[in-house]
Design a protein around this motif. Sequence first.
Motif, mmCIF file in Angstrom:
data_model
loop_
_atom_site.group_PDB
_atom_site.id
_atom_site.type_symbol
_atom_site.label_atom_id
_atom_site.label_comp_id
_atom_site.label_asym_id
_atom_site.label_seq_id
_atom_site.Cartn_x
_atom_site.Cartn_y
_atom_site.Cartn_z
ATOM 1 N N ALA A 137 0.838 -1.205 0.000
ATOM 2 C CA ALA A 137 0.000 0.000 0.000
ATOM 3 C C ALA A 137 0.870 1.251 0.000
ATOM 4 C CB ALA A 137 -0.919 -0.010 1.217
ATOM 5 N N LEU A 138 1.972 1.173 0.726
ATOM 6 C CA LEU A 138 2.889 2.311 0.828
ATOM 7 C C LEU A 138 3.433 2.697 -0.546
ATOM 8 C CD1 LEU A 138 4.311 4.102 2.942
ATOM 9 C CD2 LEU A 138 6.131 2.406 3.027
ATOM 10 N N ALA A 139 3.554 1.710 -1.425
ATOM 11 C CA ALA A 139 4.180 1.960 -2.720
ATOM 12 C C ALA A 139 3.189 2.394 -3.789
ATOM 13 C CB ALA A 139 4.909 0.701 -3.178
ATOM 14 N N GLN A 140 1.905 2.527 -3.443
ATOM 15 C CA GLN A 140 0.916 2.796 -4.490
ATOM 16 C C GLN A 140 0.830 4.277 -4.857
ATOM 17 O OE1 GLN A 140 -0.520 0.423 -6.208
ATOM 18 N NE2 GLN A 140 0.634 -0.976 -4.897
ATOM 19 N N GLN A 141 0.610 4.519 -6.139
ATOM 20 C CA GLN A 141 0.358 5.866 -6.632
ATOM 21 C C GLN A 141 -1.142 6.132 -6.716
ATOM 22 O OE1 GLN A 141 1.589 8.807 -7.728
ATOM 23 N NE2 GLN A 141 3.389 8.133 -6.596
ATOM 24 N N ASP A 142 -1.891 5.046 -6.846
ATOM 25 C CA ASP A 142 -3.324 5.127 -7.097
ATOM 26 C C ASP A 142 -4.056 5.078 -5.758
ATOM 27 O OD1 ASP A 142 -5.988 4.049 -7.510
ATOM 28 O OD2 ASP A 142 -5.394 3.838 -9.612
ATOM 29 N N PHE A 143 -4.864 6.081 -5.481
ATOM 30 C CA PHE A 143 -5.498 6.192 -4.162
ATOM 31 C C PHE A 143 -6.339 4.963 -3.843
ATOM 32 C CE2 PHE A 143 -8.885 7.619 -1.283
ATOM 33 C CZ PHE A 143 -8.119 8.186 -0.282
ATOM 34 N N LYS A 144 -7.140 4.546 -4.832
ATOM 35 C CA LYS A 144 -8.059 3.443 -4.574
ATOM 36 C C LYS A 144 -7.303 2.130 -4.381
ATOM 37 C CE LYS A 144 -12.696 2.591 -6.217
ATOM 38 N NZ LYS A 144 -13.514 2.494 -7.420
ATOM 39 N N ARG A 145 -6.267 1.964 -5.168
ATOM 40 C CA ARG A 145 -5.446 0.763 -5.054
ATOM 41 C C ARG A 145 -4.799 0.689 -3.675
ATOM 42 N NH1 ARG A 145 -4.275 -2.098 -9.641
ATOM 43 N NH2 ARG A 145 -2.550 -3.519 -9.330
ATOM 44 N N MET A 146 -4.401 1.862 -3.196
ATOM 45 C CA MET A 146 -3.776 1.915 -1.887
ATOM 46 C C MET A 146 -4.776 1.473 -0.808
ATOM 47 S SD MET A 146 -2.635 5.238 0.176
ATOM 48 C CE MET A 146 -4.280 5.427 0.820
ATOM 49 N N VAL A 147 -5.989 1.996 -0.909
ATOM 50 C CA VAL A 147 -6.991 1.598 0.089
ATOM 51 C C VAL A 147 -7.247 0.095 -0.006
ATOM 52 C CG1 VAL A 147 -9.336 1.974 0.907
ATOM 53 C CG2 VAL A 147 -8.042 3.871 -0.022
ATOM 54 N N ALA A 148 -7.227 -0.418 -1.259
ATOM 55 C CA ALA A 148 -7.449 -1.856 -1.436
ATOM 56 C C ALA A 148 -6.375 -2.651 -0.708
ATOM 57 C CB ALA A 148 -7.452 -2.199 -2.922
ATOM 58 N N TYR A 149 -5.133 -2.212 -0.829
ATOM 59 C CA TYR A 149 -4.069 -2.960 -0.151
ATOM 60 C C TYR A 149 -4.143 -2.816 1.364
ATOM 61 C CZ TYR A 149 -1.588 -4.746 -4.161
ATOM 62 O OH TYR A 149 -1.251 -5.467 -5.269
ATOM 63 N N THR A 150 -4.629 -1.652 1.849
ATOM 64 C CA THR A 150 -4.773 -1.568 3.298
ATOM 65 C C THR A 150 -5.827 -2.550 3.789
ATOM 66 O OG1 THR A 150 -6.394 0.200 3.194
ATOM 67 C CG2 THR A 150 -4.095 0.858 3.400
ATOM 68 N N SER A 151 -6.760 -2.942 2.897
ATOM 69 C CA SER A 151 -7.729 -3.968 3.296
ATOM 70 C C SER A 151 -7.031 -5.294 3.557
ATOM 71 C CB SER A 151 -8.769 -4.187 2.200
ATOM 72 O OG SER A 151 -9.546 -3.041 2.037
ATOM 73 N N VAL A 152 -6.061 -5.612 2.713
ATOM 74 C CA VAL A 152 -5.294 -6.837 2.939
ATOM 75 C C VAL A 152 -4.646 -6.760 4.316
ATOM 76 C CG1 VAL A 152 -3.386 -8.260 2.114
ATOM 77 C CG2 VAL A 152 -4.877 -7.109 0.470
ATOM 78 N N ASN A 153 -4.104 -5.598 4.620
ATOM 79 C CA ASN A 153 -3.457 -5.367 5.904
ATOM 80 C C ASN A 153 -4.445 -5.537 7.064
ATOM 81 O OD1 ASN A 153 -3.440 -2.844 7.875
ATOM 82 N ND2 ASN A 153 -1.320 -3.520 7.658
ATOM 83 N N HIS A 154 -5.607 -4.887 6.948
ATOM 84 C CA HIS A 154 -6.563 -4.931 8.055
ATOM 85 C C HIS A 154 -7.158 -6.315 8.246
ATOM 86 C CE1 HIS A 154 -6.693 -0.433 7.700
ATOM 87 N NE2 HIS A 154 -6.551 -0.631 8.982
ATOM 88 N N MET A 155 -7.403 -7.003 7.128
ATOM 89 C CA MET A 155 -7.930 -8.362 7.254
ATOM 90 C C MET A 155 -6.866 -9.277 7.846
ATOM 91 S SD MET A 155 -11.095 -8.556 6.285
ATOM 92 C CE MET A 155 -11.221 -7.128 7.300
ATOM 93 N N GLY A 156 -5.597 -8.918 7.632
ATOM 94 C CA GLY A 156 -4.508 -9.684 8.233
ATOM 95 C C GLY A 156 -4.602 -9.700 9.750
ATOM 96 N N TYR A 157 -5.007 -8.575 10.353
ATOM 97 C CA TYR A 157 -5.171 -8.539 11.809
ATOM 98 C C TYR A 157 -6.202 -9.564 12.254
ATOM 99 C CZ TYR A 157 -2.748 -4.023 11.613
ATOM 100 O OH TYR A 157 -1.840 -3.027 11.395
ATOM 101 N N VAL A 158 -7.276 -9.644 11.483
ATOM 102 C CA VAL A 158 -8.342 -10.585 11.851
ATOM 103 C C VAL A 158 -7.812 -12.016 11.778
ATOM 104 C CG1 VAL A 158 -10.643 -11.425 11.274
ATOM 105 C CG2 VAL A 158 -10.104 -9.008 11.002
ATOM 106 N N VAL A 159 -7.076 -12.303 10.700
ATOM 107 C CA VAL A 159 -6.538 -13.651 10.541
ATOM 108 C C VAL A 159 -5.563 -13.957 11.676
ATOM 109 C CG1 VAL A 159 -5.199 -15.151 9.029
ATOM 110 C CG2 VAL A 159 -6.880 -13.595 8.061
ATOM 111 N N LEU A 160 -4.736 -12.974 12.012
ATOM 112 C CA LEU A 160 -3.807 -13.146 13.136
ATOM 113 C C LEU A 160 -4.564 -13.503 14.407
ATOM 114 C CD1 LEU A 160 -1.084 -12.700 14.666
ATOM 115 C CD2 LEU A 160 -1.742 -10.311 14.883
#
Lengths: 501, 471
Positions: free
Chosen positions: A291-314
């Motif tokens: 997400a940190l590397a994204q130029q595209d705002f929406k793409r960045m938010v999409a990757y933060t979803s991967v991050n946030h769902m990771g907390y749930v999986v953890l």
Amino acid sequence: MLTLIVFLPLVAAVVLAAVPESAGRRPFLVGWIGITAIDAVLVVLAWIASDTGGGMSYEQNVRWIPSAGVAYHVGVDGLSLPLVAMTALLFLACAVYSLRQTHRVKSFVLLFLFLQTVSLGLFTALDLILFFVYFDLSIVGMYFVIAGWGHGQAKRSALTFFLYTFVGSLALLLGFIGLYLAAEPHTFDIIALATANPLAGRGAYAALVLLAIGIGLAVKTPTVPFHTWLPPAHTDAPAAGSAILAGVLLKMGTYGFVRIAMPLLPETWRQYAGAVVVIGVVSVLYGALVALAQQDFKRMVAYTSVNHMGYVVLAVGATGLWAGSDAQARSLAVTGAVTQMVSHGLITAALFLLAGVFYDRRGTYDMGAYSGVAGPAPLFAAATGVAAFASLGLPGFSGFIAEFQIFTGSLASATIGTALAVLGILITAGLFLRVLHRVFLGTLRLPDAPGAGRDFADLHRSEVVSVLPLLALAVVIGVVPRFLLEVIEPASATLIGLVGR
Amino acid sequence: MNENPAALIPELTLVAGAVLGLLLGSWLPRRRQWWVRVVTACACLAGIVATGAAMAGEPQKVFGDSYAIDTATNAGRLIVLVAVLLVICLSSEEIGAHPRETEFHVLMQLGALGTIMLAGASDVLLLVAAYLLASIPLYALAGFAKDASGTEASLKYYLMGAFLGIALLGGTTILYGSGGATNYAALARNLPTAPPPVVGIALVAVLGGLLFKIGAVPAHFWVPDVTEGAATSVAAFVTTVPKIGGLIAAYRLLVDSIPAVSLNWPLLVAILAAASMTLGNLAAFFQDNVRRLLAYSTISQVGYILMAIAVAGKSALALPGTLFYLGAYAVTNLGAFAVVAAVPRTTRLEDYRGLGRAHPMLAGGLVVCLLGLVGTPPTSVFLGKLEVFTAAIDGDFVWLAVLAVLNTVASLFYYLRWILPVFSPASESTKVMVLKGRWAAATAYLAAAASLLLGMAGGAVLPLTAGPLVP
């Protein structure tokens, strides 16, 4: 009651389908908002009247296909009720947000009403096949949303989305059949299966079933390495579609872990919990870094979803690591996971709706092209700022409550994993602050779009009305979370009891 | 010996319908031939009523134990007769007012009769007779249009059918020679003492004939050519109806006559199933012609049903799975063909651009049928697949179930290739998007609705498919 809540949107869709398209946009949009509002009120009533003692409320069990062991069995408990409420609210927000929709309004409204029934149905289903039916139909509905109203390479993204998640759903089906055949008598009923625990002591067979179910849910969640469908689907979907995809559809995966994988395969879950924790931590860090590397705002938010769902999986993984933690910590982790699902639904949906504003005004999400937007659009800047802070887990927002519980509950059993995952918060904080700084502050610079004026219009009324309640609720949960946690906690205690067998 | 003709009313009504239709057709003026259609439809309806009565009765064997009337036969009768009714509806515009309309209906009834007999045959000789009756009228139907492509299709169909028919006859001879009988029950008693390689050869030869009927790999070469070359109504009929009888016949043959023989026929059938679904899917991937696409899709669908045949006798779900899947498949596949018949000038996938705009109902029906063929819930094929997959895993063919799942995903790709243009903006050449057939369109709606309904009301229908075969 639940049946009414679930099928009301579908009935409305059938009625609206009879209205000719020539009637204009008005009847559809008004009808849509009306129905979603009524549905939301019904959910609130159901919440107030529900029994929060840790058992199922509004349970209903009707024979459907008895010879195949399938029944129409529905009910809600503390794990599903918050998600049902969040779903109803998000669909209402999307209905309001789409007031300005002009392109093929009738089909759009019908599709969203259909998706609402499917999503609500999934969170209330207590039968594996019923769950699967909704799971699959959500994919079909979202496919048409992306393919029909998306932009960019929408068709391609929709196809990727469909193929990926459909593979997942069929893996899930194989796992369900495995559970069905193991149970004596054969049944798809989740409650009956949880009681019977049919796969206890069935080593490799149980592991295969868990693998099939795990892959199915992991694709939908999505966790690394099954996340590759997510960024294109999000980027090319319409704003309301992205909001539902991130807010509701992703939860179907994580909800499946707490509703199906953990209670039905307790022994196997404990056995492989370590692997789940690793996947969760990798998702957290990988999602944040990409997400940190994204130029595209929406793409960045999409990757933060991967991050946030990771907390749930953890959290759900750490719950399975039995040694080194007590029941209270485990229960706390599950409660945190469910809270995170709700919190992420609210915040990310808000972020995606706000992302839609960029596209609506200037036709691009490229963050490098914007600067100083706070000048002409202060309200927009403020809302995005609040959503960004909420998303990075600042105290006072729902995300903090969720992540705090997850980390506290997981630390004892998965010490290294949790320590690494906390770094994820740091990275997301960095990336959101960078975005706010680059896009909203500084001198005004806007990308040129054909037909657009020189200025950047601030939020319209419909945008404010749809986004603000989501953020407000995130704050309410962040400040006075008791009303939510009191519902979730008994259910997580029950779940921990089931996993402990 | 039970020689009660009343037990054969559904078959007899078809015979009567065919004969009466032929006589009527010879005397009626050309423009009044629709009477034959009415007669055919009445024969089917009467057959359905009689089947309903038979379902309520006891299972039995008639005419020297050569013909079984049990759950499988009754289900086969019902599915075939309903399928014929649907074909009559969808063919209304294409065949109606055709100079040889009578022939079409008579041949179709005879073919349906042969198919039903395949399902009920419990004697190898009767199986051969039924095979011929179910094949020869269809060769003629394939060339019905009398054009170049139809003639080619007909010839190819006939050559394949004749070749595998000889194989079937040869297999029958060997079975008789080594088992000393043609009756399934007698074969089951005698074959265990026969040399296994001989029985194996006979079984392969007999299965060869049935594989031709159901259009499964490796006897599938005729399917795409006939489906593309013949008239749409004929294509709908030959890709749907013969499979019903052929698969039930295969089930009955394997369970009733071969069970105690030390041959690993489940593995053989499993391999055939795997080959059918995989090759059918792979070949369908880049088809541009909708009929060829449907043709390969039917080959893959047969593969899924063969999964249940592979575990016949081992899993209690094998028979219900087979029968329910057949019913679901018949309705759904005919629905897809009805859409093709309703917009007859569209042949390529690209031609379907803008259908969603021009005819939303028809597009909806098409989507339901195509997603149904994928096996998306809550359509009936999903329930069929659920039963079949469960049966396969229950019968210890987990690898086959996994392969079928992968195939399902792969199949999604080409069905979506068809669905996608339907909702795309129309191109300039939308003139081909003429809705020609009201009846055909109505059939499409009906079939799509039936496919959904059958899936959701599966609880009421599934018990009809459960019940043992008559020993």
